[in-house]
Scaffold this active site. Structure first.
Site, short mmCIF file in Angstrom:
data_model
loop_
_atom_site.label_atom_id
_atom_site.label_comp_id
_atom_site.label_asym_id
_atom_site.label_seq_id
_atom_site.Cartn_x
_atom_site.Cartn_y
_atom_site.Cartn_z
N GLY A 299 0.85 -1.19 0.00
CA GLY A 299 0.00 0.00 0.00
C GLY A 299 0.88 1.23 0.00
N GLU B 236 -4.78 7.92 -0.63
CA GLU B 236 -3.89 8.84 -1.36
C GLU B 236 -2.74 9.33 -0.48
OE1 GLU B 236 -5.47 11.42 -4.26
OE2 GLU B 236 -7.21 10.15 -4.63
C1 LIG Z 1 -11.77 3.47 0.76
C2 LIG Z 1 -10.42 3.35 0.13
C3 LIG Z 1 -10.26 3.65 -1.22
C4 LIG Z 1 -9.03 3.47 -1.85
N1 LIG Z 1 -8.93 3.70 -3.20
C5 LIG Z 1 -7.77 3.30 -3.85
C6 LIG Z 1 -7.72 3.32 -5.30
O1 LIG Z 1 -8.65 3.76 -5.99
N2 LIG Z 1 -6.60 2.84 -5.90
C7 LIG Z 1 -5.52 2.37 -5.20
O2 LIG Z 1 -4.55 1.93 -5.82
N3 LIG Z 1 -5.55 2.35 -3.83
C8 LIG Z 1 -6.65 2.79 -3.14
N4 LIG Z 1 -6.70 2.75 -1.77
C9 LIG Z 1 -5.55 2.23 -1.02
C10 LIG Z 1 -4.88 3.27 -0.16
O3 LIG Z 1 -4.18 4.21 -0.95
C11 LIG Z 1 -3.99 2.51 0.84
O4 LIG Z 1 -4.87 1.87 1.77
C12 LIG Z 1 -3.03 3.43 1.57
O5 LIG Z 1 -2.04 3.91 0.69
C13 LIG Z 1 -2.34 2.70 2.74
O6 LIG Z 1 -1.82 1.47 2.36
P1 LIG Z 1 -2.16 0.17 3.25
O7 LIG Z 1 -3.63 0.13 3.46
O8 LIG Z 1 -1.52 -0.99 2.59
O9 LIG Z 1 -1.48 0.44 4.62
P2 LIG Z 1 0.06 0.14 4.97
O10 LIG Z 1 0.93 0.72 3.93
O11 LIG Z 1 0.21 -1.31 5.29
O12 LIG Z 1 0.22 0.98 6.30
C14 LIG Z 1 -0.21 0.52 7.59
C15 LIG Z 1 0.19 1.59 8.60
O13 LIG Z 1 1.62 1.73 8.61
C16 LIG Z 1 1.98 3.07 8.30
N5 LIG Z 1 3.21 3.08 7.50
C17 LIG Z 1 3.47 2.39 6.36
N6 LIG Z 1 4.69 2.66 5.93
C18 LIG Z 1 5.24 3.54 6.78
C19 LIG Z 1 6.51 4.23 6.86
N7 LIG Z 1 7.45 4.06 5.95
N8 LIG Z 1 6.69 5.10 7.89
C20 LIG Z 1 5.73 5.28 8.84
N9 LIG Z 1 4.53 4.67 8.81
C21 LIG Z 1 4.29 3.81 7.78
C22 LIG Z 1 0.79 3.63 7.52
O14 LIG Z 1 0.75 5.05 7.57
C23 LIG Z 1 -0.38 2.98 8.25
O15 LIG Z 1 -0.65 3.68 9.42
C24 LIG Z 1 -7.92 3.00 -1.10
C25 LIG Z 1 -8.06 2.73 0.27
C26 LIG Z 1 -9.30 2.88 0.88
C27 LIG Z 1 -9.42 2.54 2.34
#
Ligand SMILES: Cc1cc2nc3c(=O)[nH]c(=O)nc-3n(C[C@H](O)[C@H](O)[C@H](O)COP(=O)(O)OP(=O)(O)OC[C@H]3O[C@@H](n4cnc5c(N)ncnc54)[C@H](O)[C@@H]3O)c2cc1C
Length: 386
Positions: A135, A360
């Protein structure tokens, strides 16, 4: 010279949209709540289309779409101002006539098949980079595309949380091409990908997409093989300031509800608005909304003037997402028990606005970007404007 005024034309556009939202869209709020609470979509697609048609008649179509494609080409600052206006309601309405910015990078044939029908509302797109294992760490995606003997690409992998993923009829999907890197493919649903809705705490759900040996013709590569990551970042960055813009409209609407309630509700012989505990929540909320407003318009101004807007957009997005959460929480608190009920829409806003801190680019990723820019000297403190 610093100038915070709008031109007469800009003010007129803003006021026309404000009155369109108040007269045509806000009256649908009760119906939206009723539908959502009965487990149905807030508005049927034909009702949204009809609203978009009315808006088009009033001149609002393709707010940020170039004039040669029939749009208004209003620019980033005006787009942000209009997003503030549409953000004042939770009715799932957006002006028609726009398409994902990266579709403009397509060939003439791709524009004819994907860009123009999307602008016209005949086709629906979705943008898919996130995967179950990647993500925030988007560079770590594992969906693969391999060319076979016929010259077609064969795509395998899974995407998750894709907005419109269950409704779209084509996807801009990002996959790794071995030895070349991340590449963007335009893939029609009838080429074989499958979607499954993901229930969320919000009122609309994204979807997971599965690509199981999906064959894609070479002509459907968007941009160049191996250059997809830049396109993905362009898609995300270009509109990042629109998220806090919408949040400003929502927060102002909510704060007005709190002000009205504080001037009406009595406790211990006084209007609650007479208590400092309530006044401070109202004052803090407006201060934070105003801060987001100027950070957001500054980021939009940088986009409009072709300046690097990444740092400013991260600041605006982080500030706006957190501001919206604090404001809706205070507004709920000021309404006491009523704020927690489903008689009022506050709990609905609460659930919707919580998403802003996640998609985003999460809060943590925005902070990481801002800190890294400063620590590495890409951005220096002390500037005003350029
Ligand atoms: C309703 C909804 C719509 C969405 N629409 C789209 C879409 O249209 N297209 C698309 O491609 N994606 C989409 N997304 C995905 C969204 O962009 C991701 O959920 C988001 O980028 C976070 O990724 P993750 O959920 O894998 O969390 P993770 O990356 O696993 O993060 C988990 C936690 O760890 C933290 N974290 C991760 N890495 C670090 C770091 N290096 N330093 C500090 N903290 C960190 C994060 O901030 C978070 O708190 C959508 C998500 C939702 C919920």
């Amino acid at each position: 010279m610093v100038d915070f005024s709008l031109s007469d034309e800009e003010r007129q556009i803003r006021d026309t949209v404000r009155s369109f939202i108040a007269k045509e869209v806000m009256p649908l709020e009760d119906e939206v709540l009723r539908n959502e609470r009965a487990g149905r979509p807030g508005l049927a697609p034909d009702v949204i289309k009809e609203l978009q048609r009315k808006a088009r008649k009033a001149g609002f179509w393709g707010i940020n779409t170039p004039e040669e494609y029939g749009g208004l080409d209003a620019g980033a600052v005006m787009s942000a101002i209009l997003a503030i206006e549409t953000g004042r309601t939770f009715v799932p309405f957006a002006f028609g006539g726009s398409a994902d910015n990266i579709l403009y990078a397509g060939t003439e044939e791709q524009k004819r098949r994907y860009l123009i029908p999307t602008i016209e509302g005949e086709r629906r797109s979705c943008f898919a980079i996130t995967e179950p294992g990647a993500g925030s760490d988007a560079r770590n995606i594992t969906t693969r595309a391999v060319k076979d003997a016929s010259g077609d690409w064969v795509v395998n992998g899974e995407k998750t949380f894709i907005t419109n993923g269950n409704e779209a009829d084509f996807v801009m999907v990002f996959a790794v091409v071995p030895d070349a890197g991340v590449t963007c493919f335009l893939v029609d649903r009838d080429m074989g990908w499958k979607s499954e809705p993901i229930p969320t705490m919000g009122e609309w759900g994204p979807a997971s997409l599965v690509f199981d040996d999906v064959r894609v013709p070479h002509d459907n590569v968007l941009g160049e093989v191996g250059k997809g990551f830049e396109l993905a970042m362009q898609w995300i960055r270009n509109g990042r300031f629109m998220i806090p813009a919408r949040a400003i409209g929502s927060a102002e609407r909510l704060l007005q509800m709190a002000i009205d309630y504080a001037n009406l509700r009595k406790s211990m012989g006084h209007l609650i608005g007479e208590y400092q505990a309530i006044q401070w929540q109202i004052a803090d909320s407006q201060v934070e909304i105003e801060a987001t407003k100027w950070l957001t318009l500054y980021a939009a101004w940088r986009v409009q003037n072709g300046l690097d807007a990444r740092h400013a957009s991260s600041i605006a997005k982080l500030n706006g997402a957190e501001m919206a959460g604090r404001v809706v929480d205070r507004v709920l608190q000021i309404h006491g028990g009523m704020g927690y009920t489903k008689e009022l829409p506050i709990e609905r806003w609460y659930r919707e606005l919580r998403l802003l801190r996640i998609y985003e680019g999460t809060d943590e990723i925005q902070r990481r970007t801002i800190a890294r820019n400063l620590l590495k000297g890409h951005v220096r403190l002390g500037g005003i404007g350029e």
